[in-house]
Write a protein that holds these residues in place. Structure first.
Motif, PDB file in Angstrom:
ATOM      1  N   LEU A 241      18.796 -47.372  42.053  1.00 32.06           N
ATOM      2  CA  LEU A 241      18.112 -46.958  40.828  1.00 32.06           C
ATOM      3  C   LEU A 241      19.079 -46.795  39.662  1.00 32.06           C
ATOM      4  CD1 LEU A 241      15.816 -44.171  42.380  1.00 32.06           C
ATOM      5  CD2 LEU A 241      15.257 -46.587  42.050  1.00 32.06           C
ATOM      6  N   ARG A 242      20.185 -46.087  39.896  1.00 35.04           N
ATOM      7  CA  ARG A 242      21.136 -45.777  38.812  1.00 35.04           C
ATOM      8  C   ARG A 242      21.703 -47.014  38.122  1.00 35.04           C
ATOM      9  NH1 ARG A 242      25.991 -46.440  39.654  1.00 35.04           N
ATOM     10  NH2 ARG A 242      25.878 -46.027  41.884  1.00 35.04           N
ATOM     11  N   PRO A 243      22.164 -48.053  38.874  1.00 34.22           N
ATOM     12  CA  PRO A 243      22.739 -49.217  38.190  1.00 34.22           C
ATOM     13  C   PRO A 243      21.749 -49.963  37.308  1.00 34.22           C
ATOM     14  CG  PRO A 243      23.407 -49.181  40.497  1.00 34.22           C
ATOM     15  CD  PRO A 243      22.331 -48.154  40.334  1.00 34.22           C
ATOM     16  N   VAL A 244      20.464 -49.953  37.669  1.00 36.41           N
ATOM     17  CA  VAL A 244      19.480 -50.628  36.817  1.00 36.41           C
ATOM     18  C   VAL A 244      19.333 -49.867  35.502  1.00 36.41           C
ATOM     19  CG1 VAL A 244      17.061 -51.331  36.581  1.00 36.41           C
ATOM     20  CG2 VAL A 244      18.267 -51.703  38.747  1.00 36.41           C
ATOM     21  N   VAL A 245      19.288 -48.541  35.570  1.00 35.02           N
ATOM     22  CA  VAL A 245      19.231 -47.748  34.340  1.00 35.02           C
ATOM     23  C   VAL A 245      20.484 -47.986  33.496  1.00 35.02           C
ATOM     24  CG1 VAL A 245      19.052 -45.414  33.377  1.00 35.02           C
ATOM     25  CG2 VAL A 245      17.750 -46.018  35.427  1.00 35.02           C
ATOM     26  N   ALA A 246      21.625 -48.193  34.168  1.00 39.06           N
ATOM     27  CA  ALA A 246      22.897 -48.411  33.454  1.00 39.06           C
ATOM     28  C   ALA A 246      22.932 -49.730  32.682  1.00 39.06           C
ATOM     29  CB  ALA A 246      24.061 -48.357  34.440  1.00 39.06           C
ATOM     30  N   ILE A 247      22.009 -50.653  32.975  1.00 36.94           N
ATOM     31  CA  ILE A 247      21.953 -51.910  32.209  1.00 36.94           C
ATOM     32  C   ILE A 247      21.651 -51.610  30.736  1.00 36.94           C
ATOM     33  CG2 ILE A 247      20.841 -54.196  32.021  1.00 36.94           C
ATOM     34  CD1 ILE A 247      20.166 -53.997  35.012  1.00 36.94           C
ATOM     35  N   SER A 248      21.153 -50.409  30.452  1.00 38.16           N
ATOM     36  CA  SER A 248      20.899 -49.995  29.063  1.00 38.16           C
ATOM     37  C   SER A 248      22.160 -50.115  28.213  1.00 38.16           C
ATOM     38  CB  SER A 248      20.367 -48.561  29.014  1.00 38.16           C
ATOM     39  OG  SER A 248      21.227 -47.675  29.705  1.00 38.16           O
ATOM     40  N   THR A 249      23.329 -49.921  28.823  1.00 42.07           N
ATOM     41  CA  THR A 249      24.595 -50.086  28.091  1.00 42.07           C
ATOM     42  C   THR A 249      24.782 -51.538  27.682  1.00 42.07           C
ATOM     43  OG1 THR A 249      25.627 -48.221  29.234  1.00 42.07           O
ATOM     44  CG2 THR A 249      27.102 -49.836  28.247  1.00 42.07           C
ATOM     45  N   PHE A 250      24.597 -52.467  28.620  1.00 48.10           N
ATOM     46  CA  PHE A 250      24.733 -53.893  28.303  1.00 48.10           C
ATOM     47  C   PHE A 250      23.718 -54.320  27.237  1.00 48.10           C
ATOM     48  CE2 PHE A 250      26.716 -54.683  32.678  1.00 48.10           C
ATOM     49  CZ  PHE A 250      27.971 -54.979  32.161  1.00 48.10           C
ATOM     50  N   ILE A 251      22.494 -53.793  27.324  1.00 46.58           N
ATOM     51  CA  ILE A 251      21.455 -54.155  26.350  1.00 46.58           C
ATOM     52  C   ILE A 251      21.852 -53.677  24.960  1.00 46.58           C
ATOM     53  CG2 ILE A 251      19.061 -53.678  25.653  1.00 46.58           C
ATOM     54  CD1 ILE A 251      18.396 -53.656  28.717  1.00 46.58           C
ATOM     55  N   THR A 252      22.436 -52.493  24.882  1.00 48.62           N
ATOM     56  CA  THR A 252      22.866 -51.956  23.588  1.00 48.62           C
ATOM     57  C   THR A 252      24.001 -52.794  23.013  1.00 48.62           C
ATOM     58  OG1 THR A 252      22.251 -49.751  24.382  1.00 48.62           O
ATOM     59  CG2 THR A 252      23.604 -49.852  22.401  1.00 48.62           C
ATOM     60  N   PHE A 253      24.948 -53.185  23.858  1.00 48.85           N
ATOM     61  CA  PHE A 253      26.029 -54.059  23.392  1.00 48.85           C
ATOM     62  C   PHE A 253      25.478 -55.448  23.011  1.00 48.85           C
ATOM     63  CE2 PHE A 253      29.296 -51.254  25.498  1.00 48.85           C
ATOM     64  CZ  PHE A 253      30.012 -50.992  24.331  1.00 48.85           C
ATOM     65  N   ALA A 254      24.454 -55.911  23.727  1.00 50.47           N
ATOM     66  CA  ALA A 254      23.852 -57.206  23.388  1.00 50.47           C
ATOM     67  C   ALA A 254      23.236 -57.152  21.988  1.00 50.47           C
ATOM     68  CB  ALA A 254      22.795 -57.581  24.427  1.00 50.47           C
ATOM     69  N   ALA A 255      22.576 -56.028  21.667  1.00 49.22           N
ATOM     70  CA  ALA A 255      22.004 -55.868  20.325  1.00 49.22           C
ATOM     71  C   ALA A 255      23.106 -55.849  19.267  1.00 49.22           C
ATOM     72  CB  ALA A 255      21.174 -54.583  20.264  1.00 49.22           C
ATOM     73  N   LEU A 256      24.220 -55.195  19.582  1.00 49.29           N
ATOM     74  CA  LEU A 256      25.358 -55.171  18.666  1.00 49.29           C
ATOM     75  C   LEU A 256      25.889 -56.589  18.440  1.00 49.29           C
ATOM     76  CD1 LEU A 256      27.499 -53.659  17.004  1.00 49.29           C
ATOM     77  CD2 LEU A 256      28.792 -53.312  19.131  1.00 49.29           C
ATOM     78  N   ALA A 257      25.990 -57.361  19.526  1.00 48.97           N
ATOM     79  CA  ALA A 257      26.465 -58.747  19.412  1.00 48.97           C
ATOM     80  C   ALA A 257      25.527 -59.578  18.537  1.00 48.97           C
ATOM     81  CB  ALA A 257      26.596 -59.375  20.798  1.00 48.97           C
ATOM     82  N   LEU A 258      24.213 -59.392  18.693  1.00 52.77           N
ATOM     83  CA  LEU A 258      23.241 -60.103  17.853  1.00 52.77           C
ATOM     84  C   LEU A 258      23.438 -59.757  16.387  1.00 52.77           C
ATOM     85  CD1 LEU A 258      19.933 -59.682  19.909  1.00 52.77           C
ATOM     86  CD2 LEU A 258      21.089 -61.834  19.400  1.00 52.77           C
ATOM     87  N   HIS A 259      23.686 -58.466  16.126  1.00 54.79           N
ATOM     88  CA  HIS A 259      23.867 -58.003  14.751  1.00 54.79           C
ATOM     89  C   HIS A 259      25.153 -58.572  14.139  1.00 54.79           C
ATOM     90  CE1 HIS A 259      23.792 -55.395  11.285  1.00 54.79           C
ATOM     91  NE2 HIS A 259      24.951 -54.840  11.618  1.00 54.79           N
ATOM     92  N   GLU A 260      26.216 -58.600  14.951  1.00 54.28           N
ATOM     93  CA  GLU A 260      27.514 -59.046  14.436  1.00 54.28           C
ATOM     94  C   GLU A 260      27.651 -60.569  14.416  1.00 54.28           C
ATOM     95  OE1 GLU A 260      30.301 -56.923  16.930  1.00 54.28           O
ATOM     96  OE2 GLU A 260      30.327 -55.210  15.561  1.00 54.28           O
ATOM     97  N   HIS A 261      26.795 -61.262  15.173  1.00 54.52           N
ATOM     98  CA  HIS A 261      26.880 -62.726  15.257  1.00 54.52           C
ATOM     99  C   HIS A 261      25.489 -63.328  15.048  1.00 54.52           C
ATOM    100  CE1 HIS A 261      30.975 -62.245  16.782  1.00 54.52           C
ATOM    101  NE2 HIS A 261      30.487 -61.267  17.512  1.00 54.52           N
ATOM    102  N   PRO A 262      24.987 -63.259  13.805  1.00 55.81           N
ATOM    103  CA  PRO A 262      23.616 -63.735  13.547  1.00 55.81           C
ATOM    104  C   PRO A 262      23.411 -65.205  13.872  1.00 55.81           C
ATOM    105  CG  PRO A 262      24.808 -63.235  11.496  1.00 55.81           C
ATOM    106  CD  PRO A 262      25.626 -62.699  12.615  1.00 55.81           C
ATOM    107  N   GLU A 263      24.499 -65.981  13.884  1.00 56.07           N
ATOM    108  CA  GLU A 263      24.357 -67.403  14.234  1.00 56.07           C
ATOM    109  C   GLU A 263      23.869 -67.565  15.678  1.00 56.07           C
ATOM    110  OE1 GLU A 263      28.440 -66.221  15.559  1.00 56.07           O
ATOM    111  OE2 GLU A 263      27.184 -65.795  13.813  1.00 56.07           O
TER     112      GLU A 263
END
Length: 424
Positions: A241-263
């Motif tokens: 259960l815990r590692p699936v909830v921890a994917i929230s960190t990767f999702i947050t970094f993915a959103a940051l990457a989208l913001h910083e790399h709009p291309e």
């Protein structure tokens, strides 16, 4: 003493580790121009190493064991005492097969479908909210998803509390003081909750669907035919259960990457699943997640003129290996296309460990991580539109684990309608 091996001259490196965080090992392998060096941490001699060749050695079960490697303070927050991460040999392989049986492509697909359903269900609330903190929302979404998938009953009123507890257990990994003790208290609460669920399942008060994670864990038998005690089942179910909830960190970094790399966003909008996978993998490589992993030497051996003595603690640099310029050209550039040429080595890309997940200690849930990230990217790019207000999106490489400071705030969230969704 290993005369041929670089030695850090400090009497003890524990404070340096806390000051340098993710870069502690990399700073020294760069300084010494060596894949390994010797240091002292918490009063004991430790060998630190980095790179693909080091990972191959580290994940050789003939040379290394996990028993005694994870400090009790980490077991009492992140892994749980006596969990699969601390096992070796046939007992470890048998227990690991249980985890692998729950992480097949069918299970990955189901978790991804549930994740998209829950993201879509969040839109109405987000549209009426002044701001949405993605990390906080992702924790709740993934906690609801993984409990539904696993067959673990969860009341709507307790979802946020459980999501916070799982997150605090992860946050305590590299923490001292209040953050650590919050993680300890969270672990106690979650174990008590899951023990009750296991007891009710075994007593027939709670019907678990055969094949679900809850059923498989509750009725798992060890090599000698015995059932695991309730506490150990709780530890291992939490380790799903815990590692699936921890994917929230990767999702947050993915959103940051989208913001910083709009291309990149434009390429993701095309629906190219190959690019989506490359983007998710580059997020896992580029941004910090696990800093390092530890093991103890099983028997004396020599590698690169270094004597590895039985029982010695060895740390493998995950962050540094993922940023090794010998493996990754321009490693400090975010470039998803690099994964077009990647051949899937088990030892050069190790955000969640290295080696064969079926036989060794690599996380068996990497496929789940990537699939959940991909549907979350699809949601962020193709199902909603939003603004990114001014905020602190920096993240510290000293804090372990780390996260964008603001948690990634979105405002003016609106649902996107595809042509198929228009009604007349």
């Amino acid at each position: 003493m290993n005369e041929q091996v670089p030695h850090d001259k400090s009497l003890d490196n524990s404070l340096a580790l806390m000051r340098e965080g993710y870069l502690f090992i990399k700073n020294r392998t760069d300084k010494y121009q060596s894949d390994l060096f010797e240091a002292r941490l918490m009063g004991q001699k430790v060998i630190c190493m980095s790179g693909e060749e080091a990972a191959k050695i580290f994940y050789d079960s003939e040379r290394f064991k996990r028993k005694g490697a994870a400090p009790k303070r980490v077991q009492k927050t992140l892994f749980g005492v006596g969990g699969v991460q601390t096992m070796d040999g046939d007992a470890h392989i048998h227990r690991k097969l249980l985890f692998m049986s729950l992480m097949t492509p069918e299970h990955e697909k189901r978790l991804a479908e549930l994740t998209m359903e829950q993201w879509k269900a969040s839109i109405s609330k987000w549209e009426t909210s002044k701001k949405v903190v993605l990390f906080e929302e992702a924790k709740v979404v993934l906690c609801r998803v993984v409990c539904q998938w696993a067959g673990v009953p969860l009341k709507e009123s307790e979802i946020k509390e459980r999501a916070d507890d799982f997150s605090e257990m992860v946050d305590a990994f590299g923490a001292v003081g209040p953050r650590y003790w919050k993680g300890r208290r969270a672990r106690t609460r979650v174990e008590e909750w899951i023990r009750g669920v296991i007891e009710d399942t075994r007593a027939g008060k709670l019907q678990a669907e055969e094949g679900s994670a809850l059923y498989s864990m509750a009725f798992h038998k060890e090599l000698d035919g015995s059932q695991l005690d309730t506490q150990m089942v709780a530890v291992e179910l939490i380790n799903i259960l815990r590692p699936v909830v921890a994917i929230s960190t990767f999702i947050t970094f993915a959103a940051l990457a989208l913001h910083e790399h709009p291309e990149c966003k434009e390429k993701l909008q095309s629906g190219d699943r190959n690019y989506s996978e490359m983007f998710a993998q580059e997020v896992r490589r580029y941004y910090p997640f696990g800093p390092f992993v530890g093991a103890r030497v099983r028997k004396d051996f020599i590698w690169k003129q270094c004597k590895f003595k039985e029982g010695m603690l060895v740390l493998l640099d995950m962050y540094g290996t993922n940023h090794d310029s010998r493996l990754w050209g321009s490693p400090n550039e975010f470039r998803p296309e690099r994964f077009k040429e990647w051949e899937g080595s088990l030892f050069d890309f190790i955000p969640q460990g290295g080696g064969d997940p079926a036989k060794g200690h690599r996380c068996p849930g990497e496929g789940i991580t990537v699939e959940v990230m991909k549907v979350s990217l699809d949601f962020l790019v193709n199902k909603i539109e939003f603004k990114v207000p001014k905020q602190d999106l920096s993240y510290s490489l000293v804090k372990m684990p780390t996260l964008p400071e603001s948690g990634f705030v979105m405002s003016d969230v609106k649902r996107k309608y595809s042509s198929q969704e228009w009604t007349y």
